[in-house]
Structure formats: structure tokens, C-alpha cells
Design a protein around this motif. Structure first.
Motif, PDB file in Angstrom:
ATOM      1  N   THR A   1     -10.505   9.947   4.458  1.00  0.00           N
ATOM      2  CA  THR A   1      -9.675   9.201   3.498  1.00  0.00           C
ATOM      3  C   THR A   1      -8.596   8.383   4.208  1.00  0.00           C
ATOM      4  OG1 THR A   1     -10.024  10.814   1.744  1.00  0.00           O
ATOM      5  CG2 THR A   1      -8.048   9.469   1.560  1.00  0.00           C
ATOM      6  N   CYS A   2      -7.941   8.991   5.195  1.00  0.00           N
ATOM      7  CA  CYS A   2      -6.805   8.309   5.846  1.00  0.00           C
ATOM      8  C   CYS A   2      -7.271   7.082   6.619  1.00  0.00           C
ATOM      9  CB  CYS A   2      -6.082   9.269   6.784  1.00  0.00           C
ATOM     10  SG  CYS A   2      -5.348  10.632   5.901  1.00  0.00           S
ATOM     11  N   GLU A   3      -8.348   7.226   7.381  1.00  0.00           N
ATOM     12  CA  GLU A   3      -8.885   6.083   8.148  1.00  0.00           C
ATOM     13  C   GLU A   3      -9.273   4.955   7.203  1.00  0.00           C
ATOM     14  OE1 GLU A   3      -9.622   9.239   8.812  1.00  0.00           O
ATOM     15  OE2 GLU A   3     -10.479   9.495  10.806  1.00  0.00           O
ATOM     16  N   PHE A   4      -9.896   5.339   6.078  1.00  0.00           N
ATOM     17  CA  PHE A   4     -10.327   4.342   5.099  1.00  0.00           C
ATOM     18  C   PHE A   4      -9.120   3.557   4.574  1.00  0.00           C
ATOM     19  CE2 PHE A   4     -10.623   3.703   0.430  1.00  0.00           C
ATOM     20  CZ  PHE A   4     -11.483   2.610   0.432  1.00  0.00           C
ATOM     21  N   LEU A   5      -8.062   4.270   4.180  1.00  0.00           N
ATOM     22  CA  LEU A   5      -6.907   3.596   3.581  1.00  0.00           C
ATOM     23  C   LEU A   5      -6.136   2.751   4.602  1.00  0.00           C
ATOM     24  CD1 LEU A   5      -5.441   6.287   1.151  1.00  0.00           C
ATOM     25  CD2 LEU A   5      -6.574   4.141   0.547  1.00  0.00           C
ATOM     26  N   ALA A   6      -6.120   3.234   5.849  1.00  0.00           N
ATOM     27  CA  ALA A   6      -5.294   2.572   6.869  1.00  0.00           C
ATOM     28  C   ALA A   6      -5.626   1.081   6.992  1.00  0.00           C
ATOM     29  CB  ALA A   6      -5.476   3.258   8.211  1.00  0.00           C
ATOM     30  N   ASP A   7      -6.889   0.739   6.784  1.00  0.00           N
ATOM     31  CA  ASP A   7      -7.299  -0.666   6.914  1.00  0.00           C
ATOM     32  C   ASP A   7      -6.643  -1.564   5.879  1.00  0.00           C
ATOM     33  OD1 ASP A   7      -8.884  -0.125   9.023  1.00  0.00           O
ATOM     34  OD2 ASP A   7     -10.743   0.097   7.867  1.00  0.00           O
ATOM     35  N   TYR A   8      -6.138  -0.963   4.790  1.00  0.00           N
ATOM     36  CA  TYR A   8      -5.611  -1.784   3.683  1.00  0.00           C
ATOM     37  C   TYR A   8      -4.100  -1.674   3.512  1.00  0.00           C
ATOM     38  CZ  TYR A   8     -10.540  -1.763   2.447  1.00  0.00           C
ATOM     39  OH  TYR A   8     -11.891  -1.894   2.482  1.00  0.00           O
ATOM     40  N   LEU A   9      -3.444  -0.823   4.310  1.00  0.00           N
ATOM     41  CA  LEU A   9      -2.047  -0.524   3.992  1.00  0.00           C
ATOM     42  C   LEU A   9      -1.036  -1.150   4.940  1.00  0.00           C
ATOM     43  CD1 LEU A   9      -2.219   3.162   2.660  1.00  0.00           C
ATOM     44  CD2 LEU A   9      -2.847   1.038   1.561  1.00  0.00           C
ATOM     45  N   GLY A  10      -1.428  -2.194   5.628  1.00  0.00           N
ATOM     46  CA  GLY A  10      -0.481  -2.968   6.427  1.00  0.00           C
ATOM     47  C   GLY A  10       0.264  -2.144   7.454  1.00  0.00           C
ATOM     48  N   ASP A  11       1.596  -2.237   7.404  1.00  0.00           N
ATOM     49  CA  ASP A  11       2.422  -1.607   8.441  1.00  0.00           C
ATOM     50  C   ASP A  11       2.652  -0.119   8.228  1.00  0.00           C
ATOM     51  OD1 ASP A  11       2.727  -3.956   9.744  1.00  0.00           O
ATOM     52  OD2 ASP A  11       4.635  -4.489   8.781  1.00  0.00           O
ATOM     53  N   THR A  12       2.257   0.400   7.094  1.00  0.00           N
ATOM     54  CA  THR A  12       2.562   1.803   6.791  1.00  0.00           C
ATOM     55  C   THR A  12       1.788   2.738   7.724  1.00  0.00           C
ATOM     56  OG1 THR A  12       2.782   1.164   4.479  1.00  0.00           O
ATOM     57  CG2 THR A  12       2.597   3.530   4.932  1.00  0.00           C
ATOM     58  N   SER A  13       2.511   3.675   8.328  1.00  0.00           N
ATOM     59  CA  SER A  13       1.838   4.696   9.146  1.00  0.00           C
ATOM     60  C   SER A  13       1.256   5.757   8.218  1.00  0.00           C
ATOM     61  CB  SER A  13       2.838   5.379  10.079  1.00  0.00           C
ATOM     62  OG  SER A  13       3.210   4.509  11.109  1.00  0.00           O
ATOM     63  N   ILE A  14       0.099   6.279   8.606  1.00  0.00           N
ATOM     64  CA  ILE A  14      -0.548   7.300   7.774  1.00  0.00           C
ATOM     65  C   ILE A  14      -0.684   8.585   8.574  1.00  0.00           C
ATOM     66  CG2 ILE A  14      -2.673   7.907   6.535  1.00  0.00           C
ATOM     67  CD1 ILE A  14      -2.975   5.044   5.790  1.00  0.00           C
ATOM     68  N   VAL A  15      -0.343   9.692   7.929  1.00  0.00           N
ATOM     69  CA  VAL A  15      -0.528  11.004   8.553  1.00  0.00           C
ATOM     70  C   VAL A  15      -1.526  11.793   7.710  1.00  0.00           C
ATOM     71  CG1 VAL A  15       0.558  13.170   9.253  1.00  0.00           C
ATOM     72  CG2 VAL A  15       1.837  11.030   9.431  1.00  0.00           C
ATOM     73  N   ASN A  16      -2.520  12.319   8.369  1.00  0.00           N
ATOM     74  CA  ASN A  16      -3.513  13.151   7.688  1.00  0.00           C
ATOM     75  C   ASN A  16      -2.957  14.567   7.529  1.00  0.00           C
ATOM     76  OD1 ASN A  16      -5.725  14.503   6.763  1.00  0.00           O
ATOM     77  ND2 ASN A  16      -7.001  14.164   8.588  1.00  0.00           N
ATOM     78  N   ALA A  17      -2.758  14.970   6.272  1.00  0.00           N
ATOM     79  CA  ALA A  17      -2.271  16.334   6.001  1.00  0.00           C
ATOM     80  C   ALA A  17      -3.434  17.230   5.584  1.00  0.00           C
ATOM     81  CB  ALA A  17      -1.209  16.282   4.911  1.00  0.00           C
ATOM     82  N   GLY A  18      -4.645  16.848   5.995  1.00  0.00           N
ATOM     83  CA  GLY A  18      -5.847  17.619   5.674  1.00  0.00           C
ATOM     84  C   GLY A  18      -6.791  16.771   4.853  1.00  0.00           C
ATOM     85  N   ASP A  19      -7.981  16.474   5.418  1.00  0.00           N
ATOM     86  CA  ASP A  19      -8.978  15.682   4.673  1.00  0.00           C
ATOM     87  C   ASP A  19     -10.294  16.453   4.631  1.00  0.00           C
ATOM     88  OD1 ASP A  19      -9.331  15.253   7.447  1.00  0.00           O
ATOM     89  OD2 ASP A  19     -10.225  13.274   7.149  1.00  0.00           O
ATOM     90  N   GLY A  20     -10.547  17.066   3.486  1.00  0.00           N
ATOM     91  CA  GLY A  20     -11.769  17.848   3.299  1.00  0.00           C
ATOM     92  C   GLY A  20     -11.946  18.849   4.421  1.00  0.00           C
ATOM     93  N   ALA A  21     -13.168  18.971   4.918  1.00  0.00           N
ATOM     94  CA  ALA A  21     -13.456  19.917   6.008  1.00  0.00           C
ATOM     95  C   ALA A  21     -13.344  19.228   7.361  1.00  0.00           C
ATOM     96  CB  ALA A  21     -14.853  20.493   5.831  1.00  0.00           C
TER      97      ALA A  21
END
Ligand code: ASP
Length: 337
Positions: free
Chosen positions: A113-133
């Protein structure tokens, strides 16, 4: 240390970055123990926690981490978000990013989910707090900080991880970290709870818990992640599972008096771990929780450019600058440097 914009997983970190975050987390432990738990490191920064899966430890510790470093923190959970009104995940992500947060912390049941969203969210840093398994990087950094308190080095240490490996993002992230830092993982599970690609992680695989115990420096117990099980035949019964794969006092004794017991929580007492073991002196479960706040402070600080616990103003009743420098020097020696 190579700077990074997002934290998707342990996969993306090199050993130097892992050690850097653990050491930075170490330097933040102290703030959480003071009577006034506040430092200006992230003043003016905005952090949004967006959680689509249940969480007690991770969500609370990200919130505390941001607030204790003076960031503005907003929490959104799936049940109160507009996804309940039919908005897509991408639209929710882009909407929040349009409000210009510095960091978006995301937990979701779908891997990637995080990698997918990162492409669309400009300058915002994303931290994965757990994505499925898939991955749970801040849990592993938390565990490493906990182990650093007991061990000078991770090299040649043996961590035996037991239970539902197939559905555990914690297990997966540890297996990846072990390859980067040179610690050994033993994996213990019934065949039905092992991932089909377990061979690729270079770990030892056991189906017999008792055979895996001798020589284990730490035993890491996992909950059965029933929310990710698509069938109900993974184990015969809870009672049989506890007999075969539960950590009880006899097994802890067989492992040795110095063996550390870890669990990412939430614990299911009487299933994967007996109550007297969960509450024993070997158990570091509550230290993991405490260190979870310090590590999330470190991750947020690293992403927002406030990498220095020494930005904290001097205050009575806490360590002097000189003591902090001495501590920093100690942590610069040996394995963790
Ligand atoms: N808290 C951990 C996770 O979110 C482990 C668990 O839920 O069992 O993956």
C-alpha cells in the motif's frame, strides 16, 4: 548514513541505516522517562497517522513519538475515514497529502500500500506501520533496540521465531534484517503456518519447537494472525497448538536462563505464550513497547531532518551534555557503530 525519504520496509534499508535508526532511538529513550516528555525536534512538522487495521501499540507510539517531539499529530482510523463513504484509498491519500503533512504513517491490510501511494503523494514522506503480511519495519527496529540493551552485538546471535510465520509481517521483516545484520534466525512452525518461499531467507526451519530451543539467545513468539487466514484448517485446535508451539516454563528452562523472550503484541496468553513466561524476568515484552516510542521518534526525526536528540534544551534532573556525549561515544564503538 544515506538519507531516505520513505520507510517502506527493512528491505529498503542498508545495515548502516538500520544501526543509525537504532542508535538514534537509543538516544531518545531518555526523553520518554523524564517527567516532562517534550523536545522541540519536530516543531512545525505535521504527521498524519492513517490506520486501516486495528492497532494499540503502533498507533499510540507513533502518536506519542510525534507529540513528544513537538510535531502536530492527527490520527485517522478506517472507521472514521471517508473510505467508509466509498472514497478510494488513493483519493484519501491524495486528499491528506494536499493538506501538506510532512509524514503520513500508514497501516493497511494490503501488502505494498505505501509504495503504491508514494507515487501520488508528492513531497509527503510515508512510513509503513504494517502492510498485510508484508513488512513492519518499525517493529523490527524496536526489537533491535531492545536487544541492544542486552547484547553488545547481533553477530552470531540466534533468534528463534515461533508460530504463524506465514501471516506475520514481523517475521518477514526480521528474516530480512537478519540477513543484513548477520544474526541467525530459526523459524519454528507447523507446515501450514510456513510461507512457501521460506528457503530464500537462509534460516533454519523446524517443526519441532523443542529441537530448536538449545542455543537460542532469544525466543520470539508470534500470535496467530487469524484476520489474514483464508481457511480454518491451519491448526488442529488451540489446545494442541499450545502443547506443540506454546512457550511454557519447561521450554524456557530448556532454552536457558539467559534466553530473552520477545513478542510484538498483542499476546494471546495460554495460546502462543504461557502467562508465567509472559510475566517472567526473561520477558522483554514491555521493554519492546517502551522502545517502540523511542524508535518511532527516531524514524520521524530522521525523515523530517531532526536527527539529533541533543537539540533538546538542557534541563535539571537529566543527563548532562557530557554524559550524553559519553553515551553517544559508547554506542559508536563496536557492532552498533
Ligand atoms: N502487532 C504486530 C503486527 O501488527 C503483530 C500482531 O499483530 O500479531 O503485525
Amino acid at each position: 548514513m544515506r538519507p531516505f525519504k520513505h520507510l517502506f520496509g527493512i528491505t529498503d534499508l542498508d545495515s548502516e541505516q538500520i544501526k543509525y535508526l537504532v542508535n538514534l532511538g537509543h538516544s531518545f529513550i531518555d526523553i520518554n522517562r523524564r517527567s516532562i516528555k517534550k523536545a522541540p525536534t519536530l516543531r512545525g512538522k505535521t504527521i498524519i497517522n492513517l490506520f486501516f487495521e486495528n492497532s494499540t501499540r503502533t498507533r499510540t507510539s507513533f502518536e506519542l513519538a510525534g507529540k513528544r517531539l513537538s510535531a502536530d499529530v492527527i490520527n485517522i482510523s478506517a472507521s472514521t475515514s471517508a473510505t467508509k463513504k466509498g472514497e478510494s484509498l488513493l483519493d484519501t491519500g491524495m486528499t491528506l497529502a494536499a493538506m501538506q503533512p510532512h509524514v503520513l504513517v500508514i497501516r493497511h491490510s494490503i501488502a505494498g500500500t505505501c509504495e503504491f501511494l508514494a507515487d501520488y503523494l508528492g513531497d509527503t514522506s510515508i512510513v509503513n506501520a504494517g502492510d498485510g503480511a508484508h513488512e513492519h519495519p518499525t517493529q523490527i527496529l524496536t526489537d533491535l533496540l531492545t536487544l541492544k540493551q542486552s547484547w553488545d552485538s547481533m553477530e552470531d546471535k540466534v533468534i528463534t521465531i515461533v508460530g504463524d510465520i506465514a501471516h506475520s509481517r514481523v517475521a518477514r521483516s526480521h528474516l530480512i534484517a537478519a540477513q543484513k545484520l548477520g544474526y541467525k534466525m530459526r523459524v519454528v512452525a507447523p507446515k501450514t503456518l510456513l510461507p512457501s518461499d521460506i528457503e530464500r531467507y537462509g534460516c533454519e526451519v523446524y517443526h519441532d519447537f523443542d529441537a530448536a530451543l538449545p542455543g537460542s539467545d532469544a525466543v520470539y513468539m508470534l500470535r496467530m494472525q487469524t484476520e489474514r487466514m483464508t481457511d480454518n484448517c491451519s491448526i488442529p485446535s488451540i489446545r494442541e497448538y499450545h502443547e506443540a508451539y506454546g512457550l511454557n516454563r519447561a521450554r524456557l528452562n530448556a532454552a536457558g536462563s539467559d534466553t530473552l523472550v520477545l513478542h510484538p503484541g498483542p499476546m494471546n496468553r495460554g495460546v502462543e505464550i504461557a502467562t508465567d513466561v509472559a510475566d517472567s524476568v526473561n520477558s522483554h515484552v514491555l521493554s519492546q513497547v517502551e522502545h517502540g516510542v523511542a524508535i518511532r521518534m527516531a524514524v520521524l526525526a530522521a525523515l523530517c531532518g531532526g536527527n539529533d536528540a541533543e537539540e533538546i534544551p538542557p534541563k535539571r534532573n537529566r543527563r548532562t551534555k557530557r554524559e550524553m556525549e559519553e553515551d553517544a561515544m559508547k554506542s559508536k564503538e563496536g557492532f552498533w557503530s
